[in-house]
Write a protein that holds these residues in place. Structure first.
Motif, mmCIF file in Angstrom:
data_model
loop_
_atom_site.group_PDB
_atom_site.id
_atom_site.type_symbol
_atom_site.label_atom_id
_atom_site.label_comp_id
_atom_site.label_asym_id
_atom_site.label_seq_id
_atom_site.Cartn_x
_atom_site.Cartn_y
_atom_site.Cartn_z
ATOM 1 N N ILE A 189 2.055 -1.195 -5.744
ATOM 2 C CA ILE A 189 1.323 -0.113 -5.026
ATOM 3 C C ILE A 189 2.515 0.833 -4.498
ATOM 4 O O ILE A 189 3.491 0.436 -4.166
ATOM 5 N N GLU B 245 4.957 3.255 -2.965
ATOM 6 C CA GLU B 245 5.149 3.618 -1.796
ATOM 7 C C GLU B 245 5.022 4.900 -1.173
ATOM 8 O O GLU B 245 4.679 5.915 -1.931
ATOM 9 N N ARG C 252 0.059 5.813 1.855
ATOM 10 C CA ARG C 252 -0.757 5.504 2.890
ATOM 11 C C ARG C 252 -1.417 6.751 3.295
ATOM 12 O O ARG C 252 -0.704 7.668 3.846
ATOM 13 N N GLU D 1 -6.557 -9.708 0.720
ATOM 14 C CA GLU D 1 -5.598 -8.575 0.126
ATOM 15 C C GLU D 1 -5.798 -8.759 -1.302
ATOM 16 O O GLU D 1 -5.701 -7.795 -2.255
ATOM 17 N N LEU E 286 -6.839 -6.125 -4.147
ATOM 18 C CA LEU E 286 -5.764 -5.686 -5.139
ATOM 19 C C LEU E 286 -6.527 -6.064 -6.636
ATOM 20 O O LEU E 286 -6.330 -5.180 -7.550
ATOM 21 N N GLN F 197 -5.266 2.675 -2.170
ATOM 22 C CA GLN F 197 -4.355 1.787 -1.449
ATOM 23 C C GLN F 197 -5.300 0.650 -1.172
ATOM 24 O O GLN F 197 -6.342 0.569 -1.513
ATOM 25 N N THR F 198 -4.548 -0.597 -0.527
ATOM 26 C CA THR F 198 -5.446 -1.667 -0.356
ATOM 27 C C THR F 198 -5.143 -2.050 1.104
ATOM 28 O O THR F 198 -4.325 -1.843 1.736
ATOM 29 N N TYR G 155 5.396 -1.720 4.857
ATOM 30 C CA TYR G 155 5.297 -1.657 3.307
ATOM 31 C C TYR G 155 3.823 -1.346 2.734
ATOM 32 O O TYR G 155 2.834 -1.836 3.601
ATOM 33 N N PRO G 156 3.707 -0.767 1.650
ATOM 34 C CA PRO G 156 2.390 -0.555 1.094
ATOM 35 C C PRO G 156 1.779 -1.836 0.914
ATOM 36 O O PRO G 156 2.142 -3.163 0.499
ATOM 37 N N GLY G 157 0.374 -2.010 1.344
ATOM 38 C CA GLY G 157 -0.383 -3.195 1.218
ATOM 39 C C GLY G 157 -0.245 -3.930 2.631
ATOM 40 O O GLY G 157 -0.297 -3.443 3.735
ATOM 41 N N LEU G 158 -0.323 -5.332 2.232
ATOM 42 C CA LEU G 158 -0.313 -6.384 3.681
ATOM 43 C C LEU G 158 1.130 -6.540 3.987
ATOM 44 O O LEU G 158 2.117 -6.797 3.001
ATOM 45 N N SER H 203 2.514 -7.502 0.101
ATOM 46 C CA SER H 203 1.579 -7.370 -1.394
ATOM 47 C C SER H 203 2.003 -6.024 -2.069
ATOM 48 O O SER H 203 1.601 -5.631 -2.978
ATOM 49 N N LYS H 204 3.458 -5.374 -1.660
ATOM 50 C CA LYS H 204 3.612 -4.245 -2.100
ATOM 51 C C LYS H 204 3.778 -4.170 -3.539
ATOM 52 O O LYS H 204 3.951 -3.211 -4.311
#
Lengths: 189, 446
Positions: free
Chosen positions: A59, A61, A64, A131, A135, A152-153, B258-261, B279-280
């Motif tokens: 994902i 950076e 978000r 998650e 994904l 995004q997730t 961080y991105p995700g979880l 989970s990035k």
């Protein structure tokens, strides 16, 4: 007569399966021989790029969309999952394709795939499972051609059921990925 | 910032309550449940229970309406008599009540009547209006051995704190082990449908609200090894991020976004590293970062698997965690330096929520016969024990620093409370008494 016919057909089936085994075996031999003879030449100093097999990709950076404007007038059908599974089932693919079409038609829209679980199992594990579902849907969208930087997730684990009841019907509805749509982050004033 | 600390509960009023047991003849672990016949939130049921037991003159037992069932608990517990301790009125009475509860729940003592106790506590507790002070002696019944003679004091508002200190001093003087009465428990409270972080004393008193974010996601609480900081995962900023609260100045930092979880942070025993699930880079996987949440290094690479809930071994070399690599969640261990993984649980369809205690044992939750139960696995002996078997879903065990007690969350009829289990024996005791859903407990270090 009937008995004799049965026996005949059985032996035929057997011989057919043996033939299959032989065929597959010989194919394997052929393939391995072929591989050996066509070993690629690797130059000194070349590098390899390790890639996780079966992974869902990075994902990016800083993508978000915390300040994006939520789009609430469009509702996209959520993708459902079976117990403890994160695979997008064949029956759910059409929903993902519909989301992809929407995303292609609206290039200024960004999306968060929100993974959810049913109430069973530990809270922390369900966050990871949710998650994983988010994904998996993201990977499916990217596979259809949506730019990964637009998705995004987020996981809600078991914390955000759509159906509060405690039965299989409710659990089925709650094992899902929702699509939260956003307009691109507005420019800072 | 948003962090406000408020004392929710100061007084310790005992409300009479109807106490009933869930009888189950073929199960040895009968536990007491406070029935919700009272519209007011039930509070201090443990104290009510302890005093009811005391009044009945039973060393251990449960009150069931008019019937009395005697439960076999605490074999080897010493009777302790506090009748020689003068502590009446105001904060002194509170001190005495808290001390009795602490000793009863220490795992080493049972409050006993005069003449039936092996240990006698005698002395004077005085509430001067400002300070509360105590001068006391601890002796054996015959008076031939003096374990402790001491004077202690605290500000009057800290009567509970003083009682916890005296309880720990008595446990140490008589049994030679460090008690847990002065430790604290962090937990998540869901009140009005939204979650926040709370703290309470080891006896469930002194409940304090730490955050006021009212989030949907708030879980995975853990302490830094020195007890100065509290780490947790929350979506207070929309995504699941890891926060660290300094408990000295109550300043909060978002240390992982961080991105995700970002979830399940656990600080290494040396206090320098954090194991966490991110989970990035794809699947939720196990990483180790520095203490500021920076420089994440991926430890495990399990294709098509999600990982969760890391917990450090006391030696700081290994980490236990959850993975669904096999299709359903099971426990695995990995080395913090080299990675790789070994599956360690094979019984139970699902095994989750591990907490590797300072005693070397892993407390975890196992799904057996359709319910989630607390189990303890001892890797040194390759020994596995199931500790709870009630018709309830037990979750999120956390070891007390004594390596004897475990706090966990129990859900019965879709309602969750925290319970404390003495692994040496006895039924779990309910810790939380304020209305709400109580989950994700984390027992503080000393």
């Amino acid at each position: 007569m009937r008995k004799g016919f049965k026996m005949f057909s059985k032996s035929k089936a057997c011989s057919k399966s043996w033939f299959n085994v032989l065929f597959v075996f010989s194919l394997c031999v052929l393939v391995s021989v072929g591989c050996k003879s066509k070993k690629p030449k690797v130059d000194d100093g070349s590098s390899v790029t390790p890639t996780e097999v079966g992974g869902t990709g990075q994902i990016p950076e800083g993508q978000r969309d915390e300040n994006g404007t939520a789009i609430t007038d469009t509702k996209l059908d959520n993708v459902l999952f079976s117990y403890d599974s994160f695979q997008v089932a064949d029956t759910e693919i059409a929903k993902v394709q519909k989301v992809a079409e929407f995303m292609k038609a609206k290039p200024d829209v960004k999306l968060t795939t929100e993974g959810n679980c049913d109430e069973r199992g530990s809270a922390e594990y369900n966050m990871s499972l949710g998650e994983h579902r988010a994904l998996a849907v993201r990977a499916a969208l990217v596979g259809i051609g949506i730019d990964a930087s637009r998705i995004q997730t987020k996981s809600y684990g078991r914390e955000k059921p759509v159906d509060d009841r405690h039965c299989e019907e409710a659990w089925h509805k709650n094992r899902r990925v929702d699509f939260a749509l956003y307009l691109d982050k507005p420019q800072a004033q | 910032m948003k962090i406000l600390v408020s004392l929710l509960q100061k007084s310790n009023v005992i409300r009479s309550q109807r106490i009933a047991t869930l009888q189950n003849s073929d199960k040895p672990n009968v536990f007491a449940r406070v029935e919700g016949g009272n519209p007011l939130p039930p509070r201090f049921s443990r104290k009510a229970l302890a005093i009811a037991v005391l009044l009945c003159g039973l060393s251990a037992g449960w009150l069931v309406g008019a019937d009395v069932t005697v439960e076999k608990t605490g074999t080897g517990k010493l009777g302790i008599d506090l009748s020689g301790l003068n502590a009446a009125g105001g904060n002194a009475a509170l001190f005495r009540k808290v001390l009795e509860g602490d000793l009863n729940n220490s795992g080493w003592f049972t409050i006993a009547e005069k003449g039936r106790a092996g240990i006698l506590v005698a002395g004077e507790c005085a509430d001067s209006g400002g300070d509360i002070s105590i001068t006391y002696e601890v002796k054996n019944q015959a008076g031939t051995k003096k374990y402790l003679g001491k004077t202690d004091h605290e500000a009057g508002a800290n009567a509970r704190k003083l009682a916890h200190k005296v309880a720990d001093d008595i446990v140490f003087a008589v049994k030679g082990v460090k008690g847990i009465a002065s430790t604290r428990i962090a937990m998540v409270g869901k009140i009005g449908g939204r979650k926040d972080v709370f703290l309470c004393d080891a006896d469930g008193g002194n409940v304090t609200q730490i955050t006021r974010d009212r989030t949907i996601i708030c879980l995975a609480l853990t302490w830094s090894p020195n007890g100065d900081s509290l780490l947790y995962t929350s979506d207070a900023s929309r995504y699941s991020d890891v926060y660290m609260i300094n408990l000295n100045d109550f300043k909060r930092r978002r240390i992982m976004k961080y991105p995700g979880l970002n979830i399940g942070a656990d600080v290494s025993p040396d206090g320098n590293r954090i194991a966490v699930v991110l989970s990035k880079d794809g699947n939720p996987g196990l990483y180790v970062t520095d203490i500021n949440g920076e420089n994440p290094m991926r430890l495990t690479r399990m294709p098509r698997a999600a990982e969760a809930n890391p917990s450090w071994a006391p030696d700081g070399n290994q980490i236990v965690f959850v993975s669904n690599k096999s299709g359903l969640p099971q426990l695995y261990t990995t080395t913090a330096s080299a990675g790789g993984y070994t599956r360690i649980t094979f019984r139970g369809s699902e095994n989750v929520a591990p907490d590797w205690g300072a005693n070397g044992k892993i407390a975890y939750v196992s799904k057996r016969d359709g319910k989630y139960h607390i189990c303890v696995y001892d890797p040194a002996k390759n020994e596995d024990k199931q500790l709870t078997s009630e018709a309830a879903d037990d979750e999120d065990p956390s070891w007390a620093p004594d390596g004897i007690h475990i706090v966990f969350s129990r859900t019965v009829a879709y309602h969750s409370d925290l319970y404390v289990l003495d692994t040496m024996g006895g039924a779990p005791l309910r810790l939380t008494t304020i209305q709400g859903e109580w989950t994700s407990p984390a027992w503080s270090p000393r």
